[in-house]
Structures are given as C-alpha cells and as structure tokens.
Design an enzyme around this catalytic site. Structure first.
Site, PDB file in Angstrom:
ATOM      1  N   SER A  12      63.902 -37.837  64.105  1.00 35.22           N
ATOM      2  CA  SER A  12      62.592 -37.665  64.748  1.00 35.22           C
ATOM      3  C   SER A  12      62.580 -38.399  66.090  1.00 35.22           C
ATOM      4  CB  SER A  12      61.497 -38.236  63.849  1.00 35.22           C
ATOM      5  OG  SER A  12      61.598 -39.655  63.810  1.00 35.22           O
TER       6      SER A  12
ATOM      7  N   HIS B 140      52.431 -33.777  55.784  1.00 34.73           N
ATOM      8  CA  HIS B 140      53.376 -34.893  55.864  1.00 34.73           C
ATOM      9  C   HIS B 140      52.823 -36.126  55.150  1.00 34.73           C
ATOM     10  CE1 HIS B 140      54.776 -32.539  59.438  1.00 34.73           C
ATOM     11  NE2 HIS B 140      55.913 -32.775  58.834  1.00 34.73           N
ATOM     12  N   GLY B 141      53.723 -37.017  54.754  1.00 33.57           N
ATOM     13  CA  GLY B 141      53.306 -38.301  54.194  1.00 33.57           C
ATOM     14  C   GLY B 141      53.145 -38.271  52.687  1.00 33.57           C
TER      15      GLY B 141
ATOM     16  N   ASN C 160      62.277 -30.157  53.986  1.00 33.99           N
ATOM     17  CA  ASN C 160      62.252 -31.461  54.670  1.00 33.99           C
ATOM     18  C   ASN C 160      61.724 -32.580  53.778  1.00 33.99           C
ATOM     19  OD1 ASN C 160      62.886 -29.848  56.825  1.00 33.99           O
ATOM     20  ND2 ASN C 160      61.231 -30.558  58.140  1.00 33.99           N
TER      21      ASN C 160
ATOM     22  N   ASP D 286      63.941 -33.414  64.771  1.00 33.77           N
ATOM     23  CA  ASP D 286      62.747 -33.102  63.968  1.00 33.77           C
ATOM     24  C   ASP D 286      61.494 -33.218  64.849  1.00 33.77           C
ATOM     25  OD1 ASP D 286      61.354 -32.580  61.598  1.00 33.77           O
ATOM     26  OD2 ASP D 286      61.203 -34.708  61.064  1.00 33.77           O
ATOM     27  N   HIS D 287      60.642 -32.208  64.821  1.00 34.58           N
ATOM     28  CA  HIS D 287      59.378 -32.216  65.582  1.00 34.58           C
ATOM     29  C   HIS D 287      59.546 -32.613  67.045  1.00 34.58           C
ATOM     30  CE1 HIS D 287      56.842 -31.380  62.134  1.00 34.58           C
ATOM     31  NE2 HIS D 287      57.561 -32.253  61.444  1.00 34.58           N
TER      32      HIS D 287
ATOM     33  N   ASP E 297      61.331 -36.763  53.762  1.00 39.49           N
ATOM     34  CA  ASP E 297      61.443 -38.061  54.433  1.00 39.49           C
ATOM     35  C   ASP E 297      60.695 -39.147  53.647  1.00 39.49           C
ATOM     36  OD1 ASP E 297      61.797 -40.110  56.215  1.00 39.49           O
ATOM     37  OD2 ASP E 297      60.311 -39.416  57.644  1.00 39.49           O
TER      38      ASP E 297
ATOM     39  N   LYS F 266      49.364 -35.752  49.859  1.00 34.14           N
ATOM     40  CA  LYS F 266      49.389 -34.350  50.244  1.00 34.14           C
ATOM     41  C   LYS F 266      48.277 -33.503  49.649  1.00 34.14           C
ATOM     42  CE  LYS F 266      54.415 -34.322  50.593  1.00 34.14           C
ATOM     43  NZ  LYS F 266      54.469 -34.716  52.003  1.00 34.14           N
TER      44      LYS F 266
HETATM   45  P1  13P Z   1      57.505 -35.606  53.939  1.00 35.90           P
HETATM   46  O1  13P Z   1      56.531 -36.524  54.604  1.00 35.90           O
HETATM   47  O2  13P Z   1      56.865 -34.842  52.842  1.00 35.90           O
HETATM   48  O3  13P Z   1      58.737 -36.286  53.502  1.00 35.90           O
HETATM   49  O4  13P Z   1      57.928 -34.494  55.046  1.00 35.90           O
HETATM   50  C1  13P Z   1      58.935 -34.769  55.985  1.00 35.90           C
HETATM   51  C2  13P Z   1      58.992 -33.756  57.070  1.00 35.90           C
HETATM   52  O5  13P Z   1      58.425 -32.693  57.006  1.00 35.90           O
HETATM   53  C3  13P Z   1      59.820 -34.096  58.230  1.00 35.90           C
HETATM   54  O6  13P Z   1      59.745 -33.122  59.233  1.00 35.90           O
HETATM   55  O1  G3H Z   2      57.469 -35.316  59.998  1.00 34.08           O
HETATM   56  C1  G3H Z   2      57.699 -36.475  60.279  1.00 34.08           C
HETATM   57  C2  G3H Z   2      58.858 -37.165  59.669  1.00 34.08           C
HETATM   58  O2  G3H Z   2      58.543 -37.651  58.395  1.00 34.08           O
HETATM   59  C3  G3H Z   2      59.379 -38.236  60.582  1.00 34.08           C
HETATM   60  O3  G3H Z   2      58.532 -39.324  60.628  1.00 34.08           O
HETATM   61  O4  G3H Z   2      58.055 -39.565  63.064  1.00 34.08           O
HETATM   62  O5  G3H Z   2      57.664 -41.457  61.475  1.00 34.08           O
HETATM   63  O6  G3H Z   2      60.006 -40.770  62.060  1.00 34.08           O
HETATM   64  P1  G3H Z   2      58.564 -40.348  61.887  1.00 34.08           P
HETATM   65 ZN    ZN Z   3      57.828 -32.216  59.415  1.00 33.63          ZN
END
Ligand code: 13P
Ligand code: G3H
Ligand code: ZN
Length: 316
Positions: free
Chosen positions: A48, A179-180, A253, A81-82, A255, A183
């Site tokens: 990210s 995310h997070g 995905n 990512d993003h 995280d 959910k």
């Molecule tokens: P989670 O927060 O569900 O792990 O999703 C991660 C994600 O989508 C990273 O792009």
């Molecule tokens: O979608 C986000 C991912 O979980 C990455 O999180 O931007 O805190 O590294 P971050």
């Molecule tokens: Zn994501």
C-alpha cells in the site's frame, strides 16, 4: 519468481482465488513466503502507499528481492494496493512491480474511466497488469473514508462498459465487504448476485474482492484477554471464498487478519513475560504464526497445492 497478476489469473480463473496479502516489513515477508511455500500456493504481495512510506519503498523492495532468493520456488506478483495515478507511474517505472491498482473509485464514473485508462496504457507498454475499481466499499483506506450509507455495490452493466473503455486486466468490485475489522453489522454475506451478473456479461474476466479478512473470533477474544479492547468485529465468512472464486473472483485481499495475528502474538508475549524487552522472540513467534495463518487461508482459497501445475503452465 515474480510474474504478473494476469498470468496468475489465467491459471486460477473459475477454479480458485489467489491470496493477496499486504506486507510492511521483513517479519511479514518471511511469514508470507514460508506459508505459501509450505502450502505450495502462488500469491500476490500487496504494497500500500502506507507500506511504501512505513520505512522506505526501497527497503520493502530489497526485502522482497531477498525473500525471492531465500525461497526460489515461490511464484508471486508484486502489486501496488490502492494506488493513485502518481504512485502507479512511480511503480510502473520502478522496474520492480508486476502489477498496479489504480483506485479512482471515489471519482465520478467518467473521471474514473479517464484516469484508469491512462494508467492501463502506461502499464501495458511495460508488460505490467492493472487492477481498477468500480463501486465503493465501506470502511477506511489510508486517506479515504467511506461512510456506511455511501458505500455502493458495483453495477454489472457499468462494469462491462468500464472494462471495455479502460482495458483494465481485472476489476475490484464492491460486493458488500469493507476494509478493516468491522465489516458487517447484521448478517455477514457477500452479494453473489452481483458476481453472477458480471460473470454472465464478461465470462472469463477476473474480479477482485477487497476487504476479505474473516476477523477470526478466537483471535479477537485472545487479543482482548491480553489487554486489547476490540469491539464486536465481524469479517467475511471463509466458506464464501471458494464460491466467490467459482464466480470469477481470482484475487482475494487479506490484510486485517494478519494484523490481528501480530497483535495477538505480541500482546500475549508481553503479558506473559513482562520483564522481557527483546523484540526478536515475539518476532520469531509471529513469523511462524503468520506462516500458519497464510497456509490455512490458501487452503480455503483453493490456491494451496497449485504451484506445480502453475509452474508447468507458465513453461518454467
Ligand atoms: P481487509 O481489511 O479485509 O484485510 O482488506 C484488505 C484489502 O482489501 C487490501 O486492499
Ligand atoms: O486496503 C487497505 C489495506 O488494508 C492497506 O492498509 O493503507 O493501512 O497499509 P494501509
Ligand atoms: Zn482494499
């Protein structure tokens, strides 16, 4: 061996999903490679914008290159990512990333098309795959927060038009996740109807599911028993990973779940050993626990034991 996400998706489509795991440091990288080798699974390393800034983008690149040489049998993609447009170009020009995500999903439809198309053109010139996003997930990304009521599911007809106009290699769809760790408020379930409709319009086209952590309840309980204060967090039902993969989701995905493993290991370690201040013993436990977690996810995604067949299909 670093490959593109498009190469991974060609092998996975309709059969299994490739796990896309975020990493920020050497311990996560070690756990990820160990877990994927022990389960014989291909994988996607996600980086990210926040991860690139955590130490230094060059540090992460060096860690991944080192892991690649420590685990020569690993087959993986290195993915932004993003990304915003500027970060995508930085990764495309780095000669290291094999895939980028342009996330302009918060822009108007026309602007999202315009930006994503520009990134696809630049990436494809260098043989790099592109993920774009349509629809809005709820929850928090690094600098963008989407309130619950403003999350919107992906419109299948719009998805088809978007892919035709942009040429993106895969599309992140909003199908009810966020995310997070927090959910779902009510019943946890993916919107499979959106996936079915997209698959009907675009058979064979790879989709991506963000916000796929399952937030294991035993993990949350252990964190709270060791001094944490996580509320009633709920994630995706792991039994929905494979049905989603059968409907064209080739990248899942994860995280947050890895962060929960880290928090549990470190909270329990320092609770049980209050006089300890060497960070290596819990670091070593984390690497092993994270490796076990990754291997268990690869089994649920169906990517476990796909390495040999994938290698053959890549002609390696
Ligand atoms: P989670 O927060 O569900 O792990 O999703 C991660 C994600 O989508 C990273 O792009
Ligand atoms: O979608 C986000 C991912 O979980 C990455 O999180 O931007 O805190 O590294 P971050
Ligand atoms: Zn994501």
């Amino acid at each position: 061996m670093i490959v593109t996400t498009a190469q991974l998706f060609k092998h996975a489509y309709g059969k299994y999903a490739v796990g896309a795991y975020n990493i920020n440091n050497a311990e996560q990288a070690m756990g990820l490679f160990k877990g994927c080798i022990s389960s014989q699974a291909p994988f996607i390393i996600q980086i990210s914008k926040g991860a690139r800034k955590y130490t230094d983008k060059k540090m992460l690149e060096a860690i991944i290159r080192a892991a690649d040489s420590i685990f020569p049998d690993a087959i993986f993609a290195v993915h932004l990512d993003h990304g915003d447009e500027e970060t995508c170009y930085d990764c495309i020009n780095s000669g290291f990333y094999s895939s980028v995500m342009i996330d302009a999903s918060h822009e108007t439809y026309a602007k999202n098309v315009e930006i994503s198309k520009r990134v696809v053109e630049a990436a494809h010139k260098k043989g790099i795959s592109v993920e774009a996003e349509l629809g809005m997930l709820g929850g928090v990304e690094e600098d963008i927060k989407v309130e619950d009521g403003h999350a919107t599911l992906t419109n299948p007809a719009e998805a088809q038009d978007f892919v035709q106009k942009t040429g993106a290699d895969c599309l992140a769809c909003a199908i009810g996740t966020s995310h997070g760790a927090y959910k779902f408020k009510g019943k946890q379930s993916l919107h499979f109807n959106v996936l079915k409709d997209i698959q009907q319009l675009m058979p064979g086209y790879p989709l991506v599911m963000h916000g796929s952590s399952s937030v294991p309840q035993d993990e949350v309980a252990r964190i709270n028993a060791a001094g944490g204060k996580l509320g009633s967090a709920v994630g995706v039902d792991v039994n929905e990973y494979l049905p989603a993969a059968k409907l064209g989701v080739t990248k899942i995905n994860i995280d947050t779940d890895g962060r929960l493993v880290w928090t549990r290991v470190h909270r329990e370690f320092f609770r049980d050993k209050p006089t300890e201040f060497d960070f290596r013993p819990p670091g070593k436990i984390f690497i092993e626990e994270y490796a076990k977690f990754i291997a268990s996810r690869n089994v649920l995604l169906g990517s476990a034991n796909q390495l040999a067949d994938l290698k053959q299909s890549l002609g390696k």
